[in-house]
Design a protein around this motif. Structure first.
Motif, PDB file in Angstrom:
ATOM      1  N   ALA A 156       0.835  -1.208   0.000  1.00  0.00           N
ATOM      2  CA  ALA A 156       0.000   0.000   0.000  1.00  0.00           C
ATOM      3  C   ALA A 156       0.871   1.260   0.000  1.00  0.00           C
ATOM      4  O   ALA A 156       0.561   2.228  -0.709  1.00  0.00           O
ATOM      5  CB  ALA A 156      -0.928  -0.009   1.217  1.00  0.00           C
ATOM      6  N   LEU A 157       1.948   1.249   0.762  1.00  0.00           N
ATOM      7  CA  LEU A 157       2.826   2.425   0.809  1.00  0.00           C
ATOM      8  C   LEU A 157       3.499   2.681  -0.533  1.00  0.00           C
ATOM      9  O   LEU A 157       3.489   3.812  -1.024  1.00  0.00           O
ATOM     10  CB  LEU A 157       3.884   2.262   1.900  1.00  0.00           C
ATOM     11  CG  LEU A 157       3.403   2.506   3.324  1.00  0.00           C
ATOM     12  CD1 LEU A 157       4.461   2.062   4.336  1.00  0.00           C
ATOM     13  CD2 LEU A 157       3.059   3.971   3.534  1.00  0.00           C
ATOM     14  N   VAL A 158       4.079   1.637  -1.151  1.00  0.00           N
ATOM     15  CA  VAL A 158       4.726   1.888  -2.445  1.00  0.00           C
ATOM     16  C   VAL A 158       3.681   2.254  -3.494  1.00  0.00           C
ATOM     17  O   VAL A 158       3.969   3.030  -4.410  1.00  0.00           O
ATOM     18  CB  VAL A 158       5.642   0.726  -2.911  1.00  0.00           C
ATOM     19  CG1 VAL A 158       6.821   0.565  -1.969  1.00  0.00           C
ATOM     20  CG2 VAL A 158       4.900  -0.562  -3.102  1.00  0.00           C
ATOM     21  N   GLY A 159       2.462   1.736  -3.344  1.00  0.00           N
ATOM     22  CA  GLY A 159       1.374   2.139  -4.242  1.00  0.00           C
ATOM     23  C   GLY A 159       1.004   3.603  -4.041  1.00  0.00           C
ATOM     24  O   GLY A 159       0.819   4.347  -5.014  1.00  0.00           O
ATOM     25  N   LEU A 160       0.912   4.026  -2.798  1.00  0.00           N
ATOM     26  CA  LEU A 160       0.617   5.430  -2.485  1.00  0.00           C
ATOM     27  C   LEU A 160       1.705   6.341  -3.042  1.00  0.00           C
ATOM     28  O   LEU A 160       1.415   7.376  -3.648  1.00  0.00           O
ATOM     29  CB  LEU A 160       0.502   5.618  -0.971  1.00  0.00           C
ATOM     30  CG  LEU A 160       0.317   7.050  -0.477  1.00  0.00           C
ATOM     31  CD1 LEU A 160      -1.061   7.579  -0.880  1.00  0.00           C
ATOM     32  CD2 LEU A 160       0.502   7.112   1.037  1.00  0.00           C
ATOM     33  N   TYR A 161       2.952   5.943  -2.854  1.00  0.00           N
ATOM     34  CA  TYR A 161       4.058   6.742  -3.387  1.00  0.00           C
ATOM     35  C   TYR A 161       3.988   6.814  -4.912  1.00  0.00           C
ATOM     36  O   TYR A 161       4.235   7.874  -5.496  1.00  0.00           O
ATOM     37  CB  TYR A 161       5.401   6.165  -2.952  1.00  0.00           C
ATOM     38  CG  TYR A 161       5.626   6.139  -1.454  1.00  0.00           C
ATOM     39  CD1 TYR A 161       4.986   7.035  -0.602  1.00  0.00           C
ATOM     40  CD2 TYR A 161       6.472   5.213  -0.873  1.00  0.00           C
ATOM     41  CE1 TYR A 161       5.190   7.011   0.766  1.00  0.00           C
ATOM     42  CE2 TYR A 161       6.691   5.182   0.499  1.00  0.00           C
ATOM     43  CZ  TYR A 161       6.047   6.081   1.313  1.00  0.00           C
ATOM     44  OH  TYR A 161       6.253   6.056   2.666  1.00  0.00           O
ATOM     45  N   ALA A 162       3.631   5.706  -5.541  1.00  0.00           N
ATOM     46  CA  ALA A 162       3.516   5.697  -7.010  1.00  0.00           C
ATOM     47  C   ALA A 162       2.402   6.634  -7.470  1.00  0.00           C
ATOM     48  O   ALA A 162       2.558   7.328  -8.477  1.00  0.00           O
ATOM     49  CB  ALA A 162       3.269   4.283  -7.520  1.00  0.00           C
ATOM     50  N   VAL A 163       1.300   6.674  -6.744  1.00  0.00           N
ATOM     51  CA  VAL A 163       0.206   7.584  -7.107  1.00  0.00           C
ATOM     52  C   VAL A 163       0.696   9.033  -7.020  1.00  0.00           C
ATOM     53  O   VAL A 163       0.460   9.832  -7.934  1.00  0.00           O
ATOM     54  CB  VAL A 163      -1.029   7.357  -6.208  1.00  0.00           C
ATOM     55  CG1 VAL A 163      -2.050   8.489  -6.372  1.00  0.00           C
ATOM     56  CG2 VAL A 163      -1.675   6.014  -6.516  1.00  0.00           C
ATOM     57  N   GLY A 164       1.400   9.372  -5.941  1.00  0.00           N
ATOM     58  CA  GLY A 164       1.935  10.732  -5.810  1.00  0.00           C
ATOM     59  C   GLY A 164       2.886  11.079  -6.936  1.00  0.00           C
ATOM     60  O   GLY A 164       2.831  12.171  -7.499  1.00  0.00           O
ATOM     61  N   MET A 165       3.751  10.131  -7.288  1.00  0.00           N
ATOM     62  CA  MET A 165       4.674  10.366  -8.400  1.00  0.00           C
ATOM     63  C   MET A 165       3.916  10.496  -9.713  1.00  0.00           C
ATOM     64  O   MET A 165       4.206  11.386 -10.524  1.00  0.00           O
ATOM     65  CB  MET A 165       5.682   9.216  -8.505  1.00  0.00           C
ATOM     66  CG  MET A 165       6.714   9.188  -7.414  1.00  0.00           C
ATOM     67  SD  MET A 165       7.882   7.841  -7.701  1.00  0.00           S
ATOM     68  CE  MET A 165       7.718   6.941  -6.182  1.00  0.00           C
ATOM     69  N   GLY A 166       2.947   9.612  -9.927  1.00  0.00           N
ATOM     70  CA  GLY A 166       2.179   9.632 -11.170  1.00  0.00           C
ATOM     71  C   GLY A 166       1.412  10.928 -11.356  1.00  0.00           C
ATOM     72  O   GLY A 166       1.369  11.474 -12.468  1.00  0.00           O
ATOM     73  N   VAL A 167       0.815  11.427 -10.287  1.00  0.00           N
ATOM     74  CA  VAL A 167       0.089  12.704 -10.364  1.00  0.00           C
ATOM     75  C   VAL A 167       1.041  13.813 -10.790  1.00  0.00           C
ATOM     76  O   VAL A 167       0.722  14.627 -11.659  1.00  0.00           O
ATOM     77  CB  VAL A 167      -0.589  13.033  -9.014  1.00  0.00           C
ATOM     78  CG1 VAL A 167      -1.049  14.484  -8.956  1.00  0.00           C
ATOM     79  CG2 VAL A 167      -1.752  12.092  -8.747  1.00  0.00           C
ATOM     80  N   ASN A 168       2.215  13.840 -10.186  1.00  0.00           N
ATOM     81  CA  ASN A 168       3.172  14.892 -10.521  1.00  0.00           C
ATOM     82  C   ASN A 168       3.733  14.731 -11.926  1.00  0.00           C
ATOM     83  O   ASN A 168       3.928  15.725 -12.632  1.00  0.00           O
ATOM     84  CB  ASN A 168       4.278  14.968  -9.479  1.00  0.00           C
ATOM     85  CG  ASN A 168       3.847  15.796  -8.298  1.00  0.00           C
ATOM     86  OD1 ASN A 168       3.900  17.017  -8.346  1.00  0.00           O
ATOM     87  ND2 ASN A 168       3.357  15.139  -7.253  1.00  0.00           N
TER      88      ASN A 168
END
Length: 176
Positions: free
Chosen positions: A79-91
């Protein structure tokens, strides 16, 4: 064999998240700057969210050490690496490629390669969580730790290669 694989994935996750949490905690000010630079939270929530992320990473490590905690810890890790990926993807979708990853390793701006890395990690952690977590003997435990250390060393090397590649791109563009 499945229990050995699960233990190796759990140990790898513990090494990875211990490194990340320690790196972020040692320079909390820099880490909060990275979180703020993602521009996903109001400024007043940056420090509490940063502390919560470090706490969640520490929880992953702790859960790997608790009997019966492995599956939940690996799900939290995914879940954490997924959350980080979402933040990166948005940016990345916003065109904000200058944002520092803040992952807790080599300095590097976010790139699509980091999204792939995080997807692979999430898949690995979920795979490990789905496997049985039976008790291991001493030889099996040592084998799982050895496999995790080898995987972690490979991860650190790949992380450095991604950082070097991003540096070379910035250098070619004259934006280093």
């Amino acid at each position: 064999m499945a229990a050995l694989a699960s233990a190796a994935v759990a140990a790898f996750a513990a090494f990875l998240f211990a490194r990340a949490a320690l790196h972020k905690g040692w320079d909390f000010t820099a880490f909060t700057g990275f979180v703020q630079d993602y521009a996903l939270l109001p400024e007043r929530l940056v420090k509490p969210a940063s502390a919560a992320l470090i706490g969640a990473e520490g929880a992953v490590v702790g859960l790997m050490l608790l009997p019966g905690g492995r599956a939940f810890g690996l799900i939290l890790a995914a879940a954490l690496v997924g959350l980080y990926a979402v933040g990166m993807g948005v940016n990345l979708a916003r065109g904000r490629r200058h944002v520092e990853c803040g992952c807790g390793g080599a300095v590097q701006p976010i790139t699509p390669a980091l999204l792939v890395r995080n997807a692979v990690l999430a898949g690995l952690f979920l795979f490990g969580a789905a496997l049985p977590a039976a008790g291991l003997g001493l030889a099996e435990t040592l084998a799982a730790l050895a496999a995790a250390l080898i995987a972690f060393a490979g991860y650190v090397m790949a992380d450095q290669l991604l950082s070097n590649a991003a540096y070379l791109v910035r250098r070619e563009q004259g934006t280093h």
